[in-house]
Each structure stands twice: as structure tokens, then as C-alpha cells.
Write a protein that holds these residues in place. Structure first.
Motif, PDB file in Angstrom:
ATOM      1  N   LEU A  90     -31.655 -52.549   6.249  1.00 55.75           N
ATOM      2  CA  LEU A  90     -31.367 -52.346   4.832  1.00 55.75           C
ATOM      3  C   LEU A  90     -31.956 -51.023   4.338  1.00 55.75           C
ATOM      4  O   LEU A  90     -31.312 -50.279   3.582  1.00 55.75           O
ATOM      5  N   ALA A  91     -33.173 -50.705   4.768  1.00 54.16           N
ATOM      6  CA  ALA A  91     -33.813 -49.454   4.364  1.00 54.16           C
ATOM      7  C   ALA A  91     -33.020 -48.255   4.880  1.00 54.16           C
ATOM      8  O   ALA A  91     -32.862 -47.248   4.176  1.00 54.16           O
ATOM      9  N   ILE A  92     -32.510 -48.347   6.109  1.00 58.13           N
ATOM     10  CA  ILE A  92     -31.719 -47.252   6.672  1.00 58.13           C
ATOM     11  C   ILE A  92     -30.419 -47.095   5.881  1.00 58.13           C
ATOM     12  O   ILE A  92     -29.993 -45.984   5.559  1.00 58.13           O
ATOM     13  N   GLN A  93     -29.794 -48.217   5.562  1.00 56.77           N
ATOM     14  CA  GLN A  93     -28.545 -48.167   4.803  1.00 56.77           C
ATOM     15  C   GLN A  93     -28.758 -47.499   3.444  1.00 56.77           C
ATOM     16  O   GLN A  93     -27.921 -46.733   2.975  1.00 56.77           O
ATOM     17  N   ARG A  94     -29.893 -47.779   2.831  1.00 56.59           N
ATOM     18  CA  ARG A  94     -30.189 -47.199   1.515  1.00 56.59           C
ATOM     19  C   ARG A  94     -30.793 -45.800   1.614  1.00 56.59           C
ATOM     20  O   ARG A  94     -30.910 -45.102   0.611  1.00 56.59           O
ATOM     21  N   GLY A  95     -31.224 -45.416   2.817  1.00 56.92           N
ATOM     22  CA  GLY A  95     -31.849 -44.108   2.986  1.00 56.92           C
ATOM     23  C   GLY A  95     -33.179 -44.002   2.279  1.00 56.92           C
ATOM     24  O   GLY A  95     -33.573 -42.920   1.830  1.00 56.92           O
ATOM     25  N   SER A  96     -33.900 -45.125   2.202  1.00 54.61           N
ATOM     26  CA  SER A  96     -35.141 -45.176   1.432  1.00 54.61           C
ATOM     27  C   SER A  96     -36.359 -45.030   2.344  1.00 54.61           C
ATOM     28  O   SER A  96     -36.753 -45.976   3.024  1.00 54.61           O
ATOM     29  N   SER A  97     -36.955 -43.852   2.332  1.00 53.70           N
ATOM     30  CA  SER A  97     -38.162 -43.647   3.137  1.00 53.70           C
ATOM     31  C   SER A  97     -39.335 -44.436   2.568  1.00 53.70           C
ATOM     32  O   SER A  97     -40.208 -44.874   3.315  1.00 53.70           O
ATOM     33  N   ASP A  98     -39.353 -44.620   1.241  1.00 51.57           N
ATOM     34  CA  ASP A  98     -40.429 -45.410   0.635  1.00 51.57           C
ATOM     35  C   ASP A  98     -40.390 -46.852   1.122  1.00 51.57           C
ATOM     36  O   ASP A  98     -41.430 -47.439   1.451  1.00 51.57           O
ATOM     37  N   LEU A  99     -39.188 -47.421   1.178  1.00 55.10           N
ATOM     38  CA  LEU A  99     -39.054 -48.792   1.668  1.00 55.10           C
ATOM     39  C   LEU A  99     -39.467 -48.878   3.135  1.00 55.10           C
ATOM     40  O   LEU A  99     -40.138 -49.823   3.544  1.00 55.10           O
ATOM     41  N   TYR A 100     -39.098 -47.847   3.899  1.00 53.61           N
ATOM     42  CA  TYR A 100     -39.472 -47.828   5.312  1.00 53.61           C
ATOM     43  C   TYR A 100     -40.994 -47.804   5.469  1.00 53.61           C
ATOM     44  O   TYR A 100     -41.556 -48.541   6.284  1.00 53.61           O
ATOM     45  N   LYS A 101     -41.646 -46.969   4.683  1.00 58.19           N
ATOM     46  CA  LYS A 101     -43.106 -46.886   4.759  1.00 58.19           C
ATOM     47  C   LYS A 101     -43.761 -48.200   4.334  1.00 58.19           C
ATOM     48  O   LYS A 101     -44.750 -48.648   4.943  1.00 58.19           O
ATOM     49  N   GLN A 102     -43.213 -48.840   3.297  1.00 60.28           N
ATOM     50  CA  GLN A 102     -43.740 -50.138   2.870  1.00 60.28           C
ATOM     51  C   GLN A 102     -43.587 -51.182   3.975  1.00 60.28           C
ATOM     52  O   GLN A 102     -44.485 -51.990   4.222  1.00 60.28           O
ATOM     53  N   LEU A 103     -42.426 -51.151   4.625  1.00 60.89           N
ATOM     54  CA  LEU A 103     -42.163 -52.112   5.702  1.00 60.89           C
ATOM     55  C   LEU A 103     -43.148 -51.949   6.851  1.00 60.89           C
ATOM     56  O   LEU A 103     -43.726 -52.927   7.340  1.00 60.89           O
ATOM     57  N   THR A 104     -43.291 -50.713   7.307  1.00 63.21           N
ATOM     58  CA  THR A 104     -44.169 -50.491   8.460  1.00 63.21           C
ATOM     59  C   THR A 104     -45.622 -50.797   8.122  1.00 63.21           C
ATOM     60  O   THR A 104     -46.391 -51.202   9.000  1.00 63.21           O
ATOM     61  N   LYS A 105     -45.989 -50.625   6.863  1.00 59.68           N
ATOM     62  CA  LYS A 105     -47.353 -50.963   6.455  1.00 59.68           C
ATOM     63  C   LYS A 105     -47.527 -52.479   6.361  1.00 59.68           C
ATOM     64  O   LYS A 105     -48.505 -53.050   6.871  1.00 59.68           O
ATOM     65  N   HIS A 106     -46.566 -53.143   5.711  1.00 59.43           N
ATOM     66  CA  HIS A 106     -46.674 -54.594   5.504  1.00 59.43           C
ATOM     67  C   HIS A 106     -46.642 -55.358   6.826  1.00 59.43           C
ATOM     68  O   HIS A 106     -47.398 -56.311   7.024  1.00 59.43           O
ATOM     69  N   TYR A 107     -45.746 -54.942   7.723  1.00 64.28           N
ATOM     70  CA  TYR A 107     -45.598 -55.647   8.998  1.00 64.28           C
ATOM     71  C   TYR A 107     -46.389 -54.977  10.115  1.00 64.28           C
ATOM     72  O   TYR A 107     -46.224 -55.331  11.288  1.00 64.28           O
ATOM     73  N   GLY A 108     -47.234 -54.019   9.748  1.00 65.27           N
ATOM     74  CA  GLY A 108     -47.996 -53.276  10.745  1.00 65.27           C
ATOM     75  C   GLY A 108     -48.743 -54.134  11.752  1.00 65.27           C
ATOM     76  O   GLY A 108     -48.647 -53.896  12.970  1.00 65.27           O
ATOM     77  N   PRO A 109     -49.496 -55.156  11.306  1.00 64.12           N
ATOM     78  CA  PRO A 109     -50.238 -55.982  12.271  1.00 64.12           C
ATOM     79  C   PRO A 109     -49.325 -56.681  13.277  1.00 64.12           C
ATOM     80  O   PRO A 109     -49.624 -56.724  14.478  1.00 64.12           O
ATOM     81  N   GLN A 110     -48.189 -57.222  12.804  1.00 67.37           N
ATOM     82  CA  GLN A 110     -47.271 -57.905  13.730  1.00 67.37           C
ATOM     83  C   GLN A 110     -46.611 -56.923  14.686  1.00 67.37           C
ATOM     84  O   GLN A 110     -46.452 -57.207  15.873  1.00 67.37           O
ATOM     85  N   VAL A 111     -46.225 -55.757  14.156  1.00 65.42           N
ATOM     86  CA  VAL A 111     -45.607 -54.742  15.011  1.00 65.42           C
ATOM     87  C   VAL A 111     -46.597 -54.253  16.061  1.00 65.42           C
ATOM     88  O   VAL A 111     -46.246 -54.077  17.240  1.00 65.42           O
ATOM     89  N   LYS A 112     -47.839 -54.061  15.646  1.00 69.18           N
ATOM     90  CA  LYS A 112     -48.872 -53.626  16.588  1.00 69.18           C
ATOM     91  C   LYS A 112     -49.071 -54.650  17.685  1.00 69.18           C
ATOM     92  O   LYS A 112     -49.291 -54.311  18.850  1.00 69.18           O
ATOM     93  N   GLU A 113     -48.975 -55.932  17.317  1.00 72.28           N
ATOM     94  CA  GLU A 113     -49.151 -56.997  18.301  1.00 72.28           C
ATOM     95  C   GLU A 113     -48.043 -56.980  19.342  1.00 72.28           C
ATOM     96  O   GLU A 113     -48.253 -57.272  20.513  1.00 72.28           O
TER      97      GLU A 113
END
Length: 327
Positions: free
Chosen positions: A244-267
Motif C-alpha cells: 500500500l505504501a508503494i502504491q501511494r508513493g509514501s516514504s513517510d508511511l514506509y518509514k513508519q512501517l519499518t520502525k513499527h515492525y522493526g523488531p519482527q523484521v529483525k527477528e
């Protein structure tokens, strides 16, 4: 076939194959093909090798049939022939004729794709050849080879890849669903194909819902988009929001996503490189690149400002994709 003479030669060798004389037929086909190649009778050599390879493969002789098939691709390269409908038809017929799990098929597919990249309009290989090769690997539950080719295939490839990954996931723990969904999504995002990434995501999650009726799912809708939310599968939510973030071209949403899900992604531990590439491609977020300390020092001393120049990342402009067609 190019002419009646080639048809007669293949017919004679087919008789030997039907009698179990596989080695003799294989060797004679190679010898005759070599004669045609020496005289640069390319069409005759191609038709002979095609007919011989197909006859041996249909008889279950994957090794000798595969050898002639690989020889055929070599002749296509030497002849200087471009990728055409006729040549592709021959190659695709051979791919489908290989016995299951035949080792020489992988080498044949590699050579076939390499030839198409050199002689056709697609630098990464012809999409139709990729699709049929990848589909054959998917049908035999060989996901790594399926991924390698379906990611560069046609508009029909996302369905094959998503179904392959889903079947692979069913052999693992339920909470790993997102890991397998990502394997169907990331390959398309990394080549700038958002439409196929969305389609792969939709097919995987639709299969997940229909096969797991007890799975808790929440439908979230807005004027511009619809999304399924899985309370117990946060990384699957991350993938949906990423698209969805890519479709909207929203870098802010992308940054929020990677921050919010950071622990799970790191795992997870294996998404970092892909996500960094996606951030650069779609949102213009530069990947930190380490310079060479020696070059940087020499550059400062000599006045040209550092090490080797770094290429400017190319941002992918993404129009809103149409709805994926599941029919």
C-alpha cells in the motif's frame, strides 16, 4: 521438420528408441547433427536435434535427451538465430517433455535462458521461457528454481509462484506464513513489477483464508483501498501495508512501517537487504554505502573528493495498479 530427409533420419532413430537402443540412437543423432553443423546447415541441425531430443525424452531417457536438447541450444547460438515464435515453441515443448526430477533439465533451462538473453529483446531472458520453466519447477515442488524463473516471467507467473510458496508453507509452522508470502512478493518488487507483487499477495492471502476458516481476519476498507488484517500474523500485515505504501508513493508511511515492525523484521533476519533495495527503488531512501578508506584519503589529498563515484539510485515511479485478475 526442415525437409523429408530429416524426417526419415528421425523416424529411423525413433525405431531404435522404441527397440530400446537408446545409446545407439543418441550417438547417431549427434554424429549426423555435427555433419550438418560443419556444413552450416543450421535449420537441418536444429530440426534433427529437436526431433531426436523429444523422442528420447518421451521414452524416459532424460540424460541422453537432455544432452541433445543442450546441444540444440548451442546450435541456436552458433547459428546466430534470434528468438522467434518457432524457436521458442521447440524449446518450450522440450521443457515440458523432461521426466520429473531429471538433473539435465536445470542445465538445459539455464542455457535456454542465456541464449534468449543474448539473442532476444529481454536482457534477463525471455519471460515466456522463464514462465514455463518456472512452472515446471513449481509443479514438482522445487521452490528455489521456481522463484528464480517465475519472478522474471509473464503476467500469469504470480499465480504459479504464490501457489508454490503456499504449498511450501503448509509443511512449516503456521506462524511462518509471511516468510513464504514474501518469497512470492519480493522478487516482483525488486524488478519494479508492483502489479505482479500485488497479485501474488492477493492469491497467497486468498488461499490462506479459504483453507483456514478458523483464522481470524479483519477487513479494513477505505475509499482508495481494501486490506485484510491478521491479528496473529503481524508480518503478513506488514507486507500488505508495504504494498500500500508503494502504491501511494509514501516514504513517510514506509518509514513508519519499518520502525513499527522493526523488531519482527529483525527477528526474521533475511529481509534487510530486500527492504533496503525497496526503500531506494520506490521511496528514494539511499542505501548507506561504505567507501574505500584508502581511496577516500587519496581523493582528499588529490582534490577530487573521495573514493569511486557512487551511482545515483533510480527511483521507480509507480502508477496505481489495476485490481489483480484471479480468473
Amino acid at each position: 521438420m526442415a525437409n523429408a530427409k530429416i524426417q526419415r533420419i528421425v523416424a529411423r532413430q525413433q525405431e531404435k528408441i522404441s527397440e530400446g537402443q537408446f545409446y545407439e540412437a543418441h550417438q547417431q543423432l549427434r554424429v549426423v547433427a555435427s555433419r550438418y553443423i560443419k556444413s552450416e546447415s543450421w535449420d537441418a541441425a536444429i530440426d534433427l536435434l529437436y526431433g531426436g531430443a523429444l523422442a528420447l525424452l518421451k521414452a524416459g531417457q532424460g540424460g541422453s535427451g537432455g544432452d541433445l536438447a543442450i546441444f540444440l541450444v548451442d546450435v541456436l547460438g552458433k547459428s546466430g538465430k534470434d528468438v522467434s515464435v518457432g524457436q521458442k515453441s521447440k524449446l518450450l515443448t522440450i521443457v515440458r517433455a523432461f521426466p520429473a526430477r531429471e538433473p539435465t533439465r536445470k542445465r538445459f533451462v539455464t542455457e535456454m535462458i542465456s541464449w534468449s538473453s543474448r539473442s532476444g529483446e529481454y536482457p534477463l531472458g525471455d519471460p515466456e521461457l522463464h514462465h514455463v520453466a518456472g512452472s515446471s519447477f513449481a509443479e514438482e515442488c522445487e521452490p528455489y528454481d521456481a522463484e528464480r524463473h517465475l519472478g522474471l516471467g509473464t503476467k500469469d507467473s504470480p499465480e504459479q509462484l504464490a501457489r508454490c510458496e503456499y504449498e511450501w508453507w503448509t509443511q512449516d509452522e503456521p506462524n511462518t506464513a509471511a516468510l513464504y508470502a514474501a518469497r512470492a512478493i519480493f522478487p516482483y518488487l525488486l524488478v519494479g513489477n508492483l502489479r505482479s507483487a500485488n497479485k501474488a499477495h492477493l492469491i497467497f492471502t486468498s488461499r490462506l483464508n479459504s483453507s483456514n476458516r478458523s483464522l481470524s481476519v479483519q477487513e479494513v476498507s477505505s475509499k482508495s483501498s481494501d486490506m485484510r488484517v491478521y491479528p496473529i500474523l503481524p508480518l503478513l500485515n506488514f507486507l500488505g501495508l508495504l504494498l500500500l505504501a508503494i502504491q501511494r508513493g509514501s516514504s513517510d508511511l514506509y518509514k513508519q512501517l519499518t520502525k513499527h515492525y522493526g523488531p519482527q523484521v529483525k527477528e526474521v533476519g533475511v529481509w534487510d537487504d530486500a527492504l533496503a533495495q525497496i526503500g531506494e527503488m520506490y521511496f528514494g531512501i539511499r542505501i548507506p554505502r561504505q567507501g574505500n578508506p584508502l581511496f577516500d584519503m587519496m581523493g582528499s589529498m588529490m582534490g577530487f573528493g573521495g573514493g569511486s563515484p557512487k551511482p545515483k539510485p533510480k527511483k521507480v515511479d509507480v502508477p496505481p495498479p489495476p485490481a489483480a485478475d484471479l480468473d
